[in-house]
Motif scaffolding. Sequence first.
Motif, PDB file in Angstrom:
ATOM      1  N   LEU A  37       0.829  -1.203   0.000  1.00  0.00           N
ATOM      2  CA  LEU A  37       0.000   0.000   0.000  1.00  0.00           C
ATOM      3  C   LEU A  37       0.866   1.256   0.000  1.00  0.00           C
ATOM      4  O   LEU A  37       0.590   2.214  -0.733  1.00  0.00           O
ATOM      5  N   TRP A  63       2.561   1.630  -3.547  1.00  0.00           N
ATOM      6  CA  TRP A  63       1.624   1.941  -4.625  1.00  0.00           C
ATOM      7  C   TRP A  63       0.982   3.313  -4.446  1.00  0.00           C
ATOM      8  O   TRP A  63       0.702   4.000  -5.429  1.00  0.00           O
ATOM      9  N   ARG A  64       0.736   3.721  -3.196  1.00  0.00           N
ATOM     10  CA  ARG A  64       0.177   5.053  -2.974  1.00  0.00           C
ATOM     11  C   ARG A  64       1.166   6.140  -3.387  1.00  0.00           C
ATOM     12  O   ARG A  64       0.792   7.133  -4.030  1.00  0.00           O
ATOM     13  N   ALA A  71      -4.536   2.647 -10.021  1.00  0.00           N
ATOM     14  CA  ALA A  71      -5.520   3.151  -9.068  1.00  0.00           C
ATOM     15  C   ALA A  71      -6.589   2.103  -8.787  1.00  0.00           C
ATOM     16  O   ALA A  71      -7.020   1.926  -7.634  1.00  0.00           O
ATOM     17  N   ALA A  72      -7.011   1.388  -9.830  1.00  0.00           N
ATOM     18  CA  ALA A  72      -8.032   0.350  -9.652  1.00  0.00           C
ATOM     19  C   ALA A  72      -7.499  -0.787  -8.787  1.00  0.00           C
ATOM     20  O   ALA A  72      -8.216  -1.302  -7.909  1.00  0.00           O
ATOM     21  N   ARG A  73      -6.260  -1.186  -9.015  1.00  0.00           N
ATOM     22  CA  ARG A  73      -5.680  -2.271  -8.218  1.00  0.00           C
ATOM     23  C   ARG A  73      -5.476  -1.837  -6.770  1.00  0.00           C
ATOM     24  O   ARG A  73      -5.664  -2.633  -5.841  1.00  0.00           O
ATOM     25  N   LEU A  74      -5.098  -0.582  -6.588  1.00  0.00           N
ATOM     26  CA  LEU A  74      -4.917  -0.072  -5.237  1.00  0.00           C
ATOM     27  C   LEU A  74      -6.250  -0.024  -4.497  1.00  0.00           C
ATOM     28  O   LEU A  74      -6.338  -0.419  -3.319  1.00  0.00           O
ATOM     29  N   ASP A  75      -7.299   0.421  -5.169  1.00  0.00           N
ATOM     30  CA  ASP A  75      -8.624   0.457  -4.550  1.00  0.00           C
ATOM     31  C   ASP A  75      -9.087  -0.946  -4.170  1.00  0.00           C
ATOM     32  O   ASP A  75      -9.661  -1.147  -3.081  1.00  0.00           O
ATOM     33  N   ARG A  76      -8.824  -1.895  -5.049  1.00  0.00           N
ATOM     34  CA  ARG A  76      -9.251  -3.260  -4.769  1.00  0.00           C
ATOM     35  C   ARG A  76      -8.481  -3.842  -3.583  1.00  0.00           C
ATOM     36  O   ARG A  76      -9.064  -4.510  -2.726  1.00  0.00           O
ATOM     37  N   GLU A 124      -7.143  -2.156  -1.094  1.00  0.00           N
ATOM     38  CA  GLU A 124      -7.627  -1.489   0.115  1.00  0.00           C
ATOM     39  C   GLU A 124      -8.964  -2.074   0.555  1.00  0.00           C
ATOM     40  O   GLU A 124      -9.226  -2.249   1.758  1.00  0.00           O
ATOM     41  N   ALA A 125      -9.827  -2.406  -0.416  1.00  0.00           N
ATOM     42  CA  ALA A 125     -11.120  -3.002  -0.086  1.00  0.00           C
ATOM     43  C   ALA A 125     -10.942  -4.393   0.524  1.00  0.00           C
ATOM     44  O   ALA A 125     -11.645  -4.766   1.475  1.00  0.00           O
TER      45      ALA A 125
END
Length: 218
Positions: A174, A177-178, A195-200, A202-203
């Motif tokens: 995290l 990637w952030r 961004a999509a992979r990072l959001d996933r 984090e979820a």
Amino acid sequence: MSWLPIIALAALVFALAIYLLKLPRALWMLFGSALLFGLAGYAMHGNPGQPGAPADPVVDETAQTGEMMVVARREFYPEGRLPSRFVVTADAFTRRGQHEQAANFLRNAVAENPADSEAWLALGNALVEHADGQLTAAALYAYSQAEAVAPDNPAPTYFLGLAFLRGGEPGRTLELWRELLQSAPEQAEWRAPLAARLDRLEAILAAGPVGGAVQSPD
């Protein structure tokens, strides 16, 4: 007489590897031994007169992982710029899950051209795969060399984060990637997928405690 075309084919493959793929002299014996082992195995178990029979398709997860790693790496490089011949050969081994052999070819690639950032990156990936997803000192060195050679390319940081994720350290993933996303140019093609992979990721982490290694959010 049925052996003559088989031996001729083996000789042709060996010649192509030397003259077309420019196989290093140090690997001639290894490659030749592999061909001989193949012929020996055919002599012991092969039966060209046996009629073929349909079989259920088998999903090779190792090959699938290798294919995904190659495709993901190429996303960070221009389509019109092909990798070196060593990287192309190593990718063929990677797609078959033969990561140690891939790493051997990639060591030749960086020895021939230490400025080849993609070869360094591919070497890091091959070493991580060979170590069953663990980030070894050799892999970390390969990633650091890839970044040193091409500091503007985000690929080394991305795959380093992926290695931490596979090793069970999602917090470090995290963080990397952030930082990568914050520094990404607005027009970068890789910004939205990251961004999509990072959001996933984090979820996934927000859903609850994670035991052991975490799967890639791809």
